[in-house]
Motif scaffolding. Structure first.
Motif, PDB file in Angstrom:
ATOM      1  N   GLY A   1       0.808  -1.217   0.000  1.00  0.00           N
ATOM      2  CA  GLY A   1       0.000   0.000   0.000  1.00  0.00           C
ATOM      3  C   GLY A   1       0.838   1.263   0.000  1.00  0.00           C
ATOM      4  N   TRP A   2       0.529   2.163   0.924  1.00  0.00           N
ATOM      5  CA  TRP A   2       1.206   3.456   0.970  1.00  0.00           C
ATOM      6  C   TRP A   2       2.691   3.308   1.288  1.00  0.00           C
ATOM      7  CZ3 TRP A   2       0.789   8.153  -0.632  1.00  0.00           C
ATOM      8  CH2 TRP A   2       1.632   9.109  -0.119  1.00  0.00           C
ATOM      9  N   SER A   3       3.056   2.384   2.163  1.00  0.00           N
ATOM     10  CA  SER A   3       4.459   2.256   2.546  1.00  0.00           C
ATOM     11  C   SER A   3       5.322   1.854   1.355  1.00  0.00           C
ATOM     12  CB  SER A   3       4.622   1.262   3.697  1.00  0.00           C
ATOM     13  OG  SER A   3       4.196  -0.026   3.306  1.00  0.00           O
ATOM     14  N   LEU A   4       4.806   0.997   0.472  1.00  0.00           N
ATOM     15  CA  LEU A   4       5.557   0.614  -0.720  1.00  0.00           C
ATOM     16  C   LEU A   4       5.754   1.804  -1.647  1.00  0.00           C
ATOM     17  CD1 LEU A   4       6.755  -1.636  -2.592  1.00  0.00           C
ATOM     18  CD2 LEU A   4       4.491  -1.733  -3.613  1.00  0.00           C
ATOM     19  N   ILE A   5       4.701   2.540  -1.918  1.00  0.00           N
ATOM     20  CA  ILE A   5       4.794   3.697  -2.802  1.00  0.00           C
ATOM     21  C   ILE A   5       5.695   4.765  -2.182  1.00  0.00           C
ATOM     22  CG2 ILE A   5       3.447   5.544  -3.876  1.00  0.00           C
ATOM     23  CD1 ILE A   5       3.131   2.823  -5.206  1.00  0.00           C
ATOM     24  N   SER A   6       5.606   4.953  -0.886  1.00  0.00           N
ATOM     25  CA  SER A   6       6.449   5.936  -0.205  1.00  0.00           C
ATOM     26  C   SER A   6       7.921   5.543  -0.286  1.00  0.00           C
ATOM     27  CB  SER A   6       6.009   6.058   1.248  1.00  0.00           C
ATOM     28  OG  SER A   6       6.843   6.935   1.945  1.00  0.00           O
ATOM     29  N   THR A   7       8.221   4.258  -0.145  1.00  0.00           N
ATOM     30  CA  THR A   7       9.604   3.790  -0.231  1.00  0.00           C
ATOM     31  C   THR A   7      10.152   3.985  -1.637  1.00  0.00           C
ATOM     32  OG1 THR A   7       9.152   2.149   1.475  1.00  0.00           O
ATOM     33  CG2 THR A   7      11.112   1.807   0.126  1.00  0.00           C
ATOM     34  N   VAL A   8       9.355   3.650  -2.645  1.00  0.00           N
ATOM     35  CA  VAL A   8       9.785   3.845  -4.031  1.00  0.00           C
ATOM     36  C   VAL A   8       9.978   5.332  -4.309  1.00  0.00           C
ATOM     37  CG1 VAL A   8       9.057   3.606  -6.439  1.00  0.00           C
ATOM     38  CG2 VAL A   8       8.758   1.709  -4.860  1.00  0.00           C
ATOM     39  N   GLY A   9       9.076   6.154  -3.829  1.00  0.00           N
ATOM     40  CA  GLY A   9       9.186   7.600  -4.022  1.00  0.00           C
ATOM     41  C   GLY A   9      10.394   8.199  -3.331  1.00  0.00           C
ATOM     42  N   SER A  10      10.707   7.721  -2.126  1.00  0.00           N
ATOM     43  CA  SER A  10      11.878   8.262  -1.433  1.00  0.00           C
ATOM     44  C   SER A  10      13.162   7.830  -2.126  1.00  0.00           C
ATOM     45  CB  SER A  10      11.881   7.856   0.033  1.00  0.00           C
ATOM     46  OG  SER A  10      11.926   6.459   0.173  1.00  0.00           O
ATOM     47  N   GLY A  11      13.162   6.671  -2.766  1.00  0.00           N
ATOM     48  CA  GLY A  11      14.322   6.279  -3.576  1.00  0.00           C
ATOM     49  C   GLY A  11      14.501   7.206  -4.759  1.00  0.00           C
ATOM     50  N   GLY A  12      13.409   7.603  -5.383  1.00  0.00           N
ATOM     51  CA  GLY A  12      13.462   8.564  -6.481  1.00  0.00           C
ATOM     52  C   GLY A  12      13.921   9.925  -6.002  1.00  0.00           C
ATOM     53  N   GLN A  13      13.496  10.317  -4.805  1.00  0.00           N
ATOM     54  CA  GLN A  13      13.923  11.598  -4.249  1.00  0.00           C
ATOM     55  C   GLN A  13      15.419  11.587  -3.976  1.00  0.00           C
ATOM     56  OE1 GLN A  13      14.158  12.252  -0.424  1.00  0.00           O
ATOM     57  NE2 GLN A  13      14.467  14.426  -0.653  1.00  0.00           N
ATOM     58  N   GLN A  14      15.967  10.477  -3.515  1.00  0.00           N
ATOM     59  CA  GLN A  14      17.407  10.373  -3.280  1.00  0.00           C
ATOM     60  C   GLN A  14      18.170  10.482  -4.589  1.00  0.00           C
ATOM     61  OE1 GLN A  14      19.041  10.301  -0.358  1.00  0.00           O
ATOM     62  NE2 GLN A  14      20.899  10.438  -1.571  1.00  0.00           N
ATOM     63  N   THR A  15      17.658   9.892  -5.656  1.00  0.00           N
ATOM     64  CA  THR A  15      18.300   9.994  -6.963  1.00  0.00           C
ATOM     65  C   THR A  15      18.316  11.439  -7.441  1.00  0.00           C
ATOM     66  OG1 THR A  15      17.567   7.760  -7.511  1.00  0.00           O
ATOM     67  CG2 THR A  15      18.217   9.175  -9.341  1.00  0.00           C
ATOM     68  N   ILE A  16      17.204  12.131  -7.288  1.00  0.00           N
ATOM     69  CA  ILE A  16      17.144  13.535  -7.709  1.00  0.00           C
ATOM     70  C   ILE A  16      18.085  14.382  -6.865  1.00  0.00           C
ATOM     71  CG2 ILE A  16      15.628  15.556  -7.778  1.00  0.00           C
ATOM     72  CD1 ILE A  16      13.380  13.628  -8.616  1.00  0.00           C
ATOM     73  N   THR A  17      18.163  14.099  -5.573  1.00  0.00           N
ATOM     74  CA  THR A  17      19.085  14.829  -4.707  1.00  0.00           C
ATOM     75  C   THR A  17      20.530  14.582  -5.135  1.00  0.00           C
ATOM     76  OG1 THR A  17      17.530  14.641  -2.882  1.00  0.00           O
ATOM     77  CG2 THR A  17      19.801  15.164  -2.313  1.00  0.00           C
ATOM     78  N   ASP A  18      20.855  13.337  -5.471  1.00  0.00           N
ATOM     79  CA  ASP A  18      22.203  13.022  -5.935  1.00  0.00           C
ATOM     80  C   ASP A  18      22.517  13.734  -7.242  1.00  0.00           C
ATOM     81  OD1 ASP A  18      22.598  11.439  -3.745  1.00  0.00           O
ATOM     82  OD2 ASP A  18      22.258   9.544  -4.802  1.00  0.00           O
ATOM     83  N   LEU A  19      21.543  13.773  -8.147  1.00  0.00           N
ATOM     84  CA  LEU A  19      21.766  14.459  -9.421  1.00  0.00           C
ATOM     85  C   LEU A  19      21.957  15.955  -9.202  1.00  0.00           C
ATOM     86  CD1 LEU A  19      19.184  12.687 -11.752  1.00  0.00           C
ATOM     87  CD2 LEU A  19      21.663  12.495 -11.827  1.00  0.00           C
ATOM     88  N   GLY A  20      21.211  16.539  -8.301  1.00  0.00           N
ATOM     89  CA  GLY A  20      21.334  17.963  -8.040  1.00  0.00           C
ATOM     90  C   GLY A  20      22.550  18.310  -7.204  1.00  0.00           C
TER      91      GLY A  20
END
Length: 130
Positions: A90-109
């Protein structure tokens, strides 16, 4: 008979503060939307899991002549995998996937990617020099 008088001190009971400010309203709305969204994702995951199972049984029991009218094995496998993941996560899975994407964007920036100018590739794009 002896009477005992106790001195009673009147104290005002401390009541919880009524938090009717915008911050608390938005925090409560966020948590409520996360709850409802997570439940909706779990419901959709269960539907996907059930539908994937139905398609799997239909494909296994189908006549070989009707193979063109059925879903592919990849679609069935993805329905079962994603439906099962969403149904349990549910929400925890989507939140975990989203936070992984946020870490990638932070690394790129953060300058972890090295970009080269197009001029450095001009020799590569023109082919071997003669």
């Amino acid at each position: 008979m002896t009477k005992t008088y106790e001195a009673g001190i009147l104290t005002q009971a401390s009541l919880p503060s009524a938090a009717w400010d915008l911050t608390n309203f938005l925090l409560n709305a966020k948590s409520q939307i996360q709850l409802w969204g997570g439940l909706l994702l779990m419901l959709l995951g269960a539907v996907g899991l059930i539908w994937g199972g139905v398609l799997l049984i239909k494909k296994l029991m189908a006549n070989p002549q009707s193979a063109g009218q059925q879903q592919g094995w990849g679609t069935i496998a993805l329905l079962i995998l994603v439906g099962g993941a969403l149904g349990t996560g549910g929400w925890s899975l989507i939140s975990t996937v989203g936070s992984g994407g946020q870490q990638t964007i932070t690394d790129l920036g953060g300058g972890t990617v090295i970009a080269q100018s197009a001029g450095q590739f001009s020799g590569f794009l023109n082919g071997p020099s003669k």
